[in-house]
Design a protein around this motif. Structure first.
Motif, PDB file in Angstrom:
ATOM      1  N   HIS A 197      40.233  39.531  34.012  1.00  0.00           N
ATOM      2  CA  HIS A 197      40.164  40.150  35.345  1.00  0.00           C
ATOM      3  C   HIS A 197      41.298  41.149  35.563  1.00  0.00           C
ATOM      4  N   GLU A 198      41.857  41.625  34.485  1.00  0.00           N
ATOM      5  CA  GLU A 198      42.990  42.542  34.574  1.00  0.00           C
ATOM      6  C   GLU A 198      42.596  43.798  35.347  1.00  0.00           C
ATOM      7  N   GLY A 199      43.406  44.147  36.350  1.00  0.00           N
ATOM      8  CA  GLY A 199      43.154  45.352  37.135  1.00  0.00           C
ATOM      9  C   GLY A 199      42.156  45.167  38.265  1.00  0.00           C
ATOM     10  N   LEU A 200      41.561  43.987  38.379  1.00  0.00           N
ATOM     11  CA  LEU A 200      40.601  43.710  39.447  1.00  0.00           C
ATOM     12  C   LEU A 200      41.223  42.728  40.432  1.00  0.00           C
ATOM     13  N   HIS A 201      41.260  43.130  41.706  1.00  0.00           N
ATOM     14  CA  HIS A 201      41.911  42.288  42.706  1.00  0.00           C
ATOM     15  C   HIS A 201      40.970  41.891  43.845  1.00  0.00           C
ATOM     16  N   SER A 202      39.763  42.413  43.826  1.00  0.00           N
ATOM     17  CA  SER A 202      38.805  42.087  44.882  1.00  0.00           C
ATOM     18  C   SER A 202      37.394  42.328  44.364  1.00  0.00           C
ATOM     19  N   TYR A 203      36.426  41.811  45.118  1.00  0.00           N
ATOM     20  CA  TYR A 203      35.034  42.045  44.735  1.00  0.00           C
ATOM     21  C   TYR A 203      34.700  43.527  44.814  1.00  0.00           C
ATOM     22  N   GLN A 204      35.371  44.231  45.748  1.00  0.00           N
ATOM     23  CA  GLN A 204      35.181  45.680  45.858  1.00  0.00           C
ATOM     24  C   GLN A 204      35.600  46.371  44.566  1.00  0.00           C
ATOM     25  N   ASP A 205      36.742  45.937  43.997  1.00  0.00           N
ATOM     26  CA  ASP A 205      37.176  46.506  42.719  1.00  0.00           C
ATOM     27  C   ASP A 205      36.144  46.242  41.631  1.00  0.00           C
ATOM     28  N   TYR A 206      35.593  45.058  41.665  1.00  0.00           N
ATOM     29  CA  TYR A 206      34.594  44.644  40.672  1.00  0.00           C
ATOM     30  C   TYR A 206      33.375  45.556  40.733  1.00  0.00           C
ATOM     31  N   GLU A 207      32.876  45.819  41.944  1.00  0.00           N
ATOM     32  CA  GLU A 207      31.717  46.704  42.098  1.00  0.00           C
ATOM     33  C   GLU A 207      32.049  48.137  41.703  1.00  0.00           C
TER      34      GLU A 207
END
Length: 344
Positions: A197-207
């Motif tokens: 999950h490096e660099g991803l901090h929220s579901y928004q980042d994921y999308e």
């Protein structure tokens, strides 16, 4: 005793051998195994040449066959399954079914119909369908054989479930586990593989990884929805519509279209596509997944995907070979290669 063979002259023998090379085999091994498991289908049933008797008289010899080659449906094949519980302990404990005396089901008392949930196999849709079309409730029921006998709690009840290609199901399980274990979901639990999950901090980042620079909700939904090639609908979803119509016809007396009900597509589960591109999964990883899932391929009579076919696996003798299933002298189906015995 084996049948006696007529003697042949040399020229007749040569002709016979030539014919045997060019002629197709009388049976595929899957047909032989199917005849043994469905004894009445064996043309020699009731005689000393019956296939199941021959197998029983050869206790050290296991019949080997490819997954998905039996003329049995999923439930028929499963009824002959046997496995090493220690090897597959974590696999078998999924679903919180315990010893089978108190299993979570969607149950319709009106139609005497129970659905057993298998995660990532259309289970959300199935539970929705049972509730909306069959007046089912979420409860627990005993699924032991004795429960279905005369006077048992489940006498006269039909139990259904849905199965899915194990490789596709693994991808779907990974997808869900990835999001459920993400740091924005539960900050109190450390992830065993934080780099995922490096660099991803929220579901928004994921999308945004898949639809970047789109902030209007409608546009983002359209972007995600257009990525069908990443797995918007599970393989065979059209078949699930036919399956639900068959169930409706049996229990409701008409198809879902005739009742004005749902058609059995993806109506209650994930409406967005899978977020990772399964085409980027290495061939080696896919083959390892098939090896770990061989129990399901064998016991549910599901053909291997093309990527998992071929002599890519190491057997007990150290030789490379295909994944295979076996049938022993007790007529038990088992995976031919156990996942703890070999590494690819």
């Amino acid at each position: 005793m084996p049948r006696s063979q007529p003697s042949l002259q040399n020229d007749e023998l040569e002709e016979s051998m030539t014919s045997s090379v060019v002629s197709p085999p009388r049976h595929q091994i899957g047909d032989v195994v199917s005849d043994i498991l469905q004894a009445s289908a064996d043309k020699d049933f009731g005689t000393k040449d019956a296939g199941y008797l021959k197998l029983h008289d050869s206790p050290k010899k296991l019949l080997q066959f490819s997954p998905g080659t039996l003329s049995l449906n999923h439930s028929e094949a499963l009824s002959h399954c046997w496995t090493e519980t220690e090897v597959y302990f974590n696999h078998l404990k999924q679903g919180n079914r315990g010893d089978g005396s108190n299993v979570p089901v969607s149950y319709s008392d009106q139609y005497k119909l129970a659905y057993v949930m298998l995660p990532k196999s259309g289970s959300s849709t199935a539970r929705h369908m049972l509730k909306e079309e069959f007046n089912a409730i979420e409860t627990k029921k005993p699924l032991l054989q004795s429960s279905f006998e005369q006077g048992g709690e489940m006498e006269g009840v039909t139990v259904i479930s849905f199965v899915r290609d194990p490789l596709s199901r693994f991808f779907s399980q990974y997808d869900e586990a990835y999001v459920r274990t993400a740091p924005w979901q539960s900050k109190s639990t450390s992830h065993p593989f934080p780099y995922l999950h490096e660099g991803l901090h929220s579901y928004q980042d994921y999308e945004d990884v898949f639809c970047p620079l789109i902030h209007e909700e409608a546009e983002k939904i359209a972007c995600l929805g257009n990525r069908r090639k990443m797995g918007l609908l599970p393989p065979g979803w059209k078949d699930s519509q036919g399956g639900w119509n068959a169930i409706a016809k049996q229990f409701l007396g008409k198809t879902l279209e005739d009742t004005g009900g749902k058609k059995g597509g993806v109506i209650a589960g994930r409406s967005y596509p899978r977020r990772f591109n399964s085409k980027l999964v290495s061939v080696e990883a896919q083959r390892r997944i098939c090896e770990l899932s061989l129990l399901d391929f064998c016991c549910l009579n599901i053909p291997l995907p093309d990527v998992c076919k071929g002599a890519h696996y190491t057997g007990d003798d150290g030789e490379k070979r295909d994944l295979f299933c076996t049938l022993n002298s007790n007529r038990y189906i088992q995976p031919g290669i156990l996942p703890n015995n070999t590494l690819t």
